[in-house]
Design an enzyme around this catalytic site. Structure first.
Site, PDB file in Angstrom:
ATOM      1  CG  ASN A   1       0.221   1.144   4.716  1.00 38.79           C
ATOM      2  OD1 ASN A   1      -0.366   1.712   5.626  1.00 38.79           O
ATOM      3  ND2 ASN A   1       0.170   1.565   3.463  1.00 38.79           N
TER       4      ASN A   1
ATOM      5  CB  SER B   1      -7.431   0.875  12.049  1.00 37.71           C
ATOM      6  OG  SER B   1      -8.487   1.792  12.334  1.00 37.71           O
TER       7      SER B   1
ATOM      8  CE1 TYR C   1      -9.634  -0.336   7.545  1.00 42.33           C
ATOM      9  CE2 TYR C   1     -10.411   0.671   9.575  1.00 42.33           C
ATOM     10  CZ  TYR C   1      -9.468   0.579   8.574  1.00 42.33           C
ATOM     11  OH  TYR C   1      -8.368   1.386   8.590  1.00 42.33           O
TER      12      TYR C   1
ATOM     13  CB  ALA D   1      -9.724  -7.178   8.741  1.00 42.23           C
ATOM     14  CE  LYS D   2      -6.567  -1.801   8.777  1.00 40.28           C
ATOM     15  NZ  LYS D   2      -5.206  -1.864   8.193  1.00 40.28           N
TER      16      LYS D   2
ATOM     17  CG  ASP E   1      -5.109  -8.272  -5.003  1.00 41.12           C
ATOM     18  OD1 ASP E   1      -5.105  -7.969  -3.789  1.00 41.12           O
ATOM     19  OD2 ASP E   1      -6.114  -8.724  -5.583  1.00 41.12           O
ATOM     20  CB  VAL E   2      -1.574  -7.659  -0.159  1.00 35.32           C
ATOM     21  CG1 VAL E   2      -0.410  -6.717  -0.391  1.00 35.32           C
ATOM     22  CG2 VAL E   2      -2.832  -6.926   0.260  1.00 35.32           C
TER      23      VAL E   2
ATOM     24  N   GLY F   1       0.833  -1.199   0.000  1.00 37.14           N
ATOM     25  CA  GLY F   1       0.000   0.000   0.000  1.00 37.14           C
ATOM     26  C   GLY F   1       0.864   1.244   0.000  1.00 37.14           C
TER      27      GLY F   1
END
Lengths: 252, 271
Positions: free
Chosen positions: B94, B149, B162, B165-166, B67-68, B17
């Site tokens: 990132n 995050s 989000y 996952a974070k 693409d990670v 990223g």
């Protein structure tokens, strides 16, 4: 190549403590990054020796014998620092009075002493320096705490309460002074030793085998964190406690 | 000398990223500290731009479109980084999508949206850590920096993929730190609060950022540049005894619990 944001040149740091623990090492680290140093602790050879080392590095240094749990002595120390150096940019509070006893056996006097050195001193020094920092609208306060500020240990209730108190002081004050452009953070350490012992020798200690990095902390292990938080490198970190403890808290 | 410990000359960093936002800022900071940089992300334009800026600073740089969320692409990216630059010392995970833009009532989230959200924000960090980690463990040295995050630590209304996952990224950090502690590899996590990483040309975005800033203790949102020196510290020898640790950089938002309380009214002691 070193990012200029990490430099502390032209800044004045007070390192306040009770002459034990990390104070002298943190003073040296801040001086390595370019800061002038006032080291405040109860008198004795220790603080004068540290001041001498700092001067040898080409920085200005002053050792001021101070009982950091006594309001009048702290006020005098801060006034003297300002009159000699003109300002204070950084305050590092690193008192450490260790104490362990079963909770029911702790006397009133012991409780007060543990609170006075470990917590009250942080209140006194930060209040005295903070007034000056708020007027200048700039400053960094860094409180040094052990892992027992965030986890419990039997026979250590008084010590844990005092150190946990320092962390809550850190969080609450980080809010109150945020718009005064003062950052208040803490750095944390794990088990450490001032002796140089081989890692093989250290591993005979079951405590060391529990540390993920399998060695005790060295006096230099907090240097990076203190410079990071004292400098302009991290203006946006506020109200945090950051540990250099060999990974111990990753278990928790 | 502590400042010398913060020097990254001779090190190679992979930043996913890395074309935009925090990734771009961290690429600049690491290059400024002397590192060569591999910039990996899907879109070619932004990563080429970051890579050429890094070269402009006198460091080597590679832009590798990746693409990670695709493990084969990740393996190829890491192989190419090692073959062209000789090694990887630093990995910054990132890449991610989302934050506020992906909020949605739970019943409207499709299986596919859930999968994409988790894959990009968490699985990608796993793929990259797996691909680079073996190389680091074999060399007995390395630094992994995961970007989580504030939403990895606290909940968000209608914010599912989000946040989950974070939060996963935080524990990926801690488990990797313990796993590789004896292999010379340090793994730490940066938890950014609100950062202005989108162009502020649209008035509704400006308004959103301004209202977010008002609720922050410091009265501002983060600027991408705020994260750079922290990444340098975690990539350097200065953080040798730091592993499995979470570095929140949010102006004090989490310390105050993100409440809009401001200053409490004065309550005097009563005898």
């Amino acid at each position: 190549m070193i990012l200029r944001e990490f430099s502390l040149e032209g800044k004045l740091a007070i390192v306040a403590g009770n002459g034990r623990g990390w104070g002298n090492y943190l003073a040296i680290a801040l001086a390595e990054a370019g800061a002038d140093i006032v080291i405040a602790a109860p008198g004795g050879k220790g603080i004068e020796e540290t001041a001498k080392k700092v001067r040898k590095m080409g920085r200005r240094a002053l050792a001021i014998s101070t009982d950091i749990a006594k309001s009048s002595e702290v006020e005098e120390m801060v006034e003297r620092a300002i009159s000699e150096f003109g300002k204070i940019d950084i305050l590092v509070n690193s008192p450490d009075l260790e104490f362990a006893r079963p909770f029911l056996e702790v006397s009133d006097e012991e409780w007060d002493q543990v609170m006075n050195i470990n917590l009250r001193s942080v209140f006194l020094c930060t209040r005295a320096v903070g007034k000056h920092m708020l007027e200048r609208k700039t400053g960094r306060v860094i409180n040094v705490v052990p892992g027992l500020a965030v986890r419990g240990l039997s026979n250590c209730t008084a010590y844990c309460a005092a150190k946990g108190g320092v962390l809550q002081l850190t969080k609450a004050l980080s809010q109150e002074w945020a718009r005064g452009n003062i950052r208040v953070n803490a750095i944390g350490h794990g088990w450490f030793s001032e002796e140089e012992r081989s890692e093989e020798e250290q591993l005979k200690d079951p405590l060391v085998r529990y540390i993920p990095l399998r060695r005790l902390g060295r006096p230099r292990d907090l240097s990076g964190l203190v410079v990071l938080l004292a400098s302009d490198a991290c203006d946006y970190i506020n109200g945090q406690v950051l540990f250099a403890d060999g990974g111990v808290l990753a278990h928790v | 000398m502590i400042l010398e410990d913060l020097n990254l000359e001779g090190k190679v960093a992979v930043i996913t990223g890395g074309g935009t936002g925090l990734g771009k800022a961290m690429s600049h900071a690491l290059a400024g500290a002397g590192a060569d940089v591999v910039v990996a992300a899907r879109r070619v334009g932004p990563i080429e731009e970051t890579a050429s800026e890094v070269r402009g600073m006198g460091r080597r740089a590679l832009a590798i479109s990746t693409d990670v969320a695709d493990s084969q692409q990740v393996e190829r990216m890491v192989e190419r980084a090692i073959s062209e630059l000789g090694k990887v010392d630093i990995l910054i995970n990132n890449a991610g999508i989302g934050g506020e833009q992906v909020t949605k009532p739970i019943w409207e989230i499709t299986d596919e949206e859930w999968r994409i959200g988790i894959d990009t924000n968490l699985t990608g960090a796993f793929y990259c850590s797996r691909a680079v980690g073996r190389h680091m463990v074999e060399r007995g040295s390395g630094r992994v920096i995961n970007i989580s995050s504030g939403y990895g630590l606290r909940g968000g209304r209608d914010n599912f993929m989000y946040c989950c996952a974070k939060a996963g990224v935080v524990l990926l950090t801690r488990s990797l730190a313990l796993t590789w502690a004896r292999d010379g590899v340090r793994v730490n996590c940066i938890v950014p609060g609100f950062f202005a990483t989108v162009p502020l040309d649209r008035p509704e975005i400006r308004q959103y950022i301004e209202s977010t800033a008002r609720f922050n203790p410091m009265g501002r949102v983060g600027e991408p540049g705020d994260v750079g020196p922290l990444a340098v510290f975690l990539a350097s020898e200065a953080s040798d005894y730091v592993t499995g640790e979470i570095f929140c950089i949010d102006g004090g938002g989490l310390a105050g619990g993100y409440t809009p309380t401001g200053y409490a009214p004065i309550i005097p002691l009563k005898g």
